[in-house]
Design an enzyme around this catalytic site. Structure first.
Site, PDB file in Angstrom:
ATOM      1  N   LYS A 228       1.071  -7.068  -9.116  1.00 18.49           N
ATOM      2  CA  LYS A 228       2.239  -6.574  -8.367  1.00 18.49           C
ATOM      3  C   LYS A 228       2.825  -7.692  -7.509  1.00 18.49           C
ATOM      4  CE  LYS A 228       0.719  -1.817  -8.482  1.00 18.49           C
ATOM      5  NZ  LYS A 228       0.147  -0.638  -7.842  1.00 18.49           N
TER       6      LYS A 228
ATOM      7  N   GLN B  71      -3.002   1.156  -2.925  1.00 21.69           N
ATOM      8  CA  GLN B  71      -3.563   1.065  -4.275  1.00 21.69           C
ATOM      9  C   GLN B  71      -4.638   2.132  -4.466  1.00 21.69           C
ATOM     10  OE1 GLN B  71      -2.329  -0.897  -6.635  1.00 21.69           O
ATOM     11  NE2 GLN B  71      -3.760  -0.042  -8.122  1.00 21.69           N
TER      12      GLN B  71
ATOM     13  N   ASP C 206       6.009   4.352  -4.478  1.00 18.35           N
ATOM     14  CA  ASP C 206       5.192   4.914  -5.556  1.00 18.35           C
ATOM     15  C   ASP C 206       5.640   6.333  -5.880  1.00 18.35           C
ATOM     16  OD1 ASP C 206       3.265   3.481  -6.901  1.00 18.35           O
ATOM     17  OD2 ASP C 206       1.787   3.613  -5.289  1.00 18.35           O
TER      18      ASP C 206
HETATM   19  N1  LIG Z   1      -0.733   3.091  -5.759  1.00 17.65           N
HETATM   20  C1  LIG Z   1      -0.938   3.149  -7.088  1.00 17.65           C
HETATM   21  N2  LIG Z   1      -2.180   3.067  -7.555  1.00 17.65           N
HETATM   22  C2  LIG Z   1      -2.377   3.140  -8.901  1.00 17.65           C
HETATM   23  C3  LIG Z   1      -1.264   3.250  -9.796  1.00 17.65           C
HETATM   24  C4  LIG Z   1       0.020   3.325  -9.249  1.00 17.65           C
HETATM   25  O1  LIG Z   1       1.040   3.465  -9.965  1.00 17.65           O
HETATM   26  N3  LIG Z   1       0.158   3.256  -7.887  1.00 17.65           N
HETATM   27  N4  LIG Z   1      -1.474   3.221 -11.168  1.00 17.65           N
HETATM   28  C5  LIG Z   1      -2.748   2.776 -11.674  1.00 17.65           C
HETATM   29  C6  LIG Z   1      -2.918   1.292 -11.724  1.00 17.65           C
HETATM   30  N5  LIG Z   1      -1.674   0.516 -11.920  1.00 17.65           N
HETATM   31  C7  LIG Z   1      -0.945   0.206 -10.856  1.00 17.65           C
HETATM   32  O2  LIG Z   1      -1.377   0.226  -9.729  1.00 17.65           O
HETATM   33  C8  LIG Z   1      -1.317   0.005 -13.200  1.00 17.65           C
HETATM   34  C9  LIG Z   1      -2.083   0.295 -14.296  1.00 17.65           C
HETATM   35  C10 LIG Z   1      -1.770  -0.263 -15.543  1.00 17.65           C
HETATM   36  C11 LIG Z   1      -0.677  -1.109 -15.678  1.00 17.65           C
HETATM   37  C12 LIG Z   1      -0.359  -1.753 -16.968  1.00 17.65           C
HETATM   38  O3  LIG Z   1       0.623  -2.431 -17.077  1.00 17.65           O
HETATM   39  N6  LIG Z   1      -1.201  -1.584 -17.963  1.00 17.65           N
HETATM   40  C13 LIG Z   1      -1.024  -2.238 -19.222  1.00 17.65           C
HETATM   41  C14 LIG Z   1      -2.364  -2.788 -19.690  1.00 17.65           C
HETATM   42  C15 LIG Z   1      -2.910  -3.782 -18.749  1.00 17.65           C
HETATM   43  C16 LIG Z   1      -4.271  -4.276 -19.182  1.00 17.65           C
HETATM   44  O4  LIG Z   1      -4.463  -4.578 -20.351  1.00 17.65           O
HETATM   45  O5  LIG Z   1      -5.166  -4.358 -18.320  1.00 17.65           O
HETATM   46  C17 LIG Z   1      -0.505  -1.243 -20.254  1.00 17.65           C
HETATM   47  O6  LIG Z   1      -0.731  -0.035 -20.104  1.00 17.65           O
HETATM   48  O7  LIG Z   1       0.094  -1.721 -21.203  1.00 17.65           O
HETATM   49  C18 LIG Z   1       0.099  -1.389 -14.568  1.00 17.65           C
HETATM   50  C19 LIG Z   1      -0.219  -0.840 -13.353  1.00 17.65           C
HETATM   51  C20 LIG Z   1      -3.883   3.289 -10.787  1.00 17.65           C
HETATM   52  N7  LIG Z   1      -3.612   3.049  -9.414  1.00 17.65           N
END
Ligand SMILES: Nc1nc2c(c(=O)[nH]1)N[C@@H](CN(C=O)c1ccc(C(=O)N[C@@H](CCC(=O)O)C(=O)O)cc1)CN2
Length: 352
Positions: free
Chosen positions: A163, A207, A230
């Site tokens: 981020k 987070q 968020d």
């Molecule tokens: N405050 C928050 N916490 C969490 C959120 C959120 O939206 N706000 N979501 C998830 C974690 N997350 C962001 O924080 C998040 C998870 C996954 C991805 C992402 O781009 N994933 C990729 C794969 C990445 C990899 O291979 O590791 C995908 O799906 O293609 C972005 C953000 C929980 N906590």
């Protein structure tokens, strides 16, 4: 007035020419089709559904600009959905799940299409970067995003790092508070309060997940609603649900209901929960679940899968978001976009 998505064909790569998919192309009868959404809001509401959500109607009509798609399928859409019911199915354990139903998009032809989250995210990031540069040049204001990280979970650290990097790339200033695993609720709330009153901060996110001893709901409620980029604050969700009303109808089972849905959105946090047989042929499937499952053959010891059984679903659905590469990349792109919007709203910046 258009609902759009950027999609690419998974079955016919030769038809890769981009064109627009927009809702509605043309009206289709009957317009009463269904949208089922599984959401695990366990981290937000630990006991009861918010009353404001149940039976409410949401307007989906002010969507983003049209985006290019590959391999077009025709849909009609009445731009609305209702929050229908609230379930706590045993199969999801203690997690709370609710279902949303709608009369929304109807597929008029079936073709398997992969909705490319990475591509949409890239486009959104580019738009945010140019808008950030523009408001900086015109007003000197730099949008700022603050992240609060509690504990030392590797995955959370990676997401927070990503981020910050994403902010840098688009010119958003980032602020960070890293607290130890054993910190108190009061300490977290104190940091949130400081960010709430910091004029350089336009977006705040905590987070997730938080360590178990912390009350997630209480902490998230402390984030100023104006800075809740968020969108996790209950008031934000309530507002989303307050734009109208639709009559309720009573569901039988999750499976039966999803089978009727023209758009199925799953955010249950349960790997491979939704089977191909649950999906109506031609439905659009949006898989919000990003679940890590053990995989010794992978360098990191796990791989990511969605809530939806992709192999099965992609044979039935007309369009589907993959995991990875679907909703995940959109999360960070929309976070940047929301931070920018918050800065513009705070400073009343409305450049044409
Ligand atoms: N405050 C928050 N916490 C969490 C959120 C959120 O939206 N706000 N979501 C998830 C974690 N997350 C962001 O924080 C998040 C998870 C996954 C991805 C992402 O781009 N994933 C990729 C794969 C990445 C990899 O291979 O590791 C995908 O799906 O293609 C972005 C953000 C929980 N906590």
């Amino acid at each position: 007035m258009l609902a759009k998505s950027l999609v690419s064909s998974s079955t016919s790569p030769e038809t890769s020419q981009s064109h627009l998919l927009s809702f509605p192309h043309r009206l289709h009868s009957p317009t009463h089709s269904l949208l089922a959404v599984f959401l695990n809001l366990n981290h937000l509401y630990t006991r009861h559904p918010p009353r404001s959500l149940v039976g409410q109607h949401c307007d989906l009509s002010d969507s983003r600009e049209p985006l290019p798609v590959k391999s077009c399928t025709d849909y009609t859409c009445s731009h609305s959905f209702i929050v229908h019911s609230w379930l706590s199915p045993s199969l999801l354990g203690p997690r709370l799940t609710f279902l949303l139903f709608s009369r929304v998009a109807m597929a008029t032809e079936i073709s398997s299409t992969l909705i490319d989250g990475k591509l949409v995210a890239k486009q959104i990031r580019e738009e945010v970067a140019s808008e950030v540069a523009r408001i900086k040049a015109l007003s000197g204001i730099v949008p700022g995003l603050a992240v609060i990280l509690v504990g030392a979970r590797k995955d959370s650290q990676t997401y927070v790092r990503n981020k910050k990097k994403a902010c840098e790339e688009v010119g958003i200033a980032s602020f960070e508070a890293c607290l130890p695993e054993d910190c108190t609720e009061e300490e977290v709330i104190e940091h949130i309060s400081k960010f709430n009153s910091n004029p350089l901060v336009h977006g705040i996110l905590v987070q997730l997940p938080l360590p178990r001893h912390l009350n997630e709901e209480k902490i998230l409620n402390t984030v100023s609603i104006e800075k809740d980029v968020d969108g996790f604050h209950p008031l934000n969700i309530g507002r989303l649900a307050m734009q109208g009303r639709e009559p309720l109808f009573v569901p039988c089972t999750q499976k039966e209901i999803t089978r009727q849905a023209d758009i199925l959105i799953s955010a249950a946090g349960a790997p491979n929960l939704v089977k191909g047989s649950w999906i109506k042929p031609g439905a659009v499937v949006i898989d919000v679940g990003i679940n890590a499952v053990d995989d010794k053959s992978s360098a990191r010891g796990y791989r990511l899968v969605g809530d939806v059984c992709f192999e099965e679903a992609s044979r039935v659905a007309s369009a589907i978001t993959p995991v990875p590469g679907g909703v995940g990349p959109m999360t960070i792109a929309m976070l940047l976009s929301n931070t920018l919007s918050s800065a513009k709203r705070t400073h009343d910046l409305h450049f044409s």
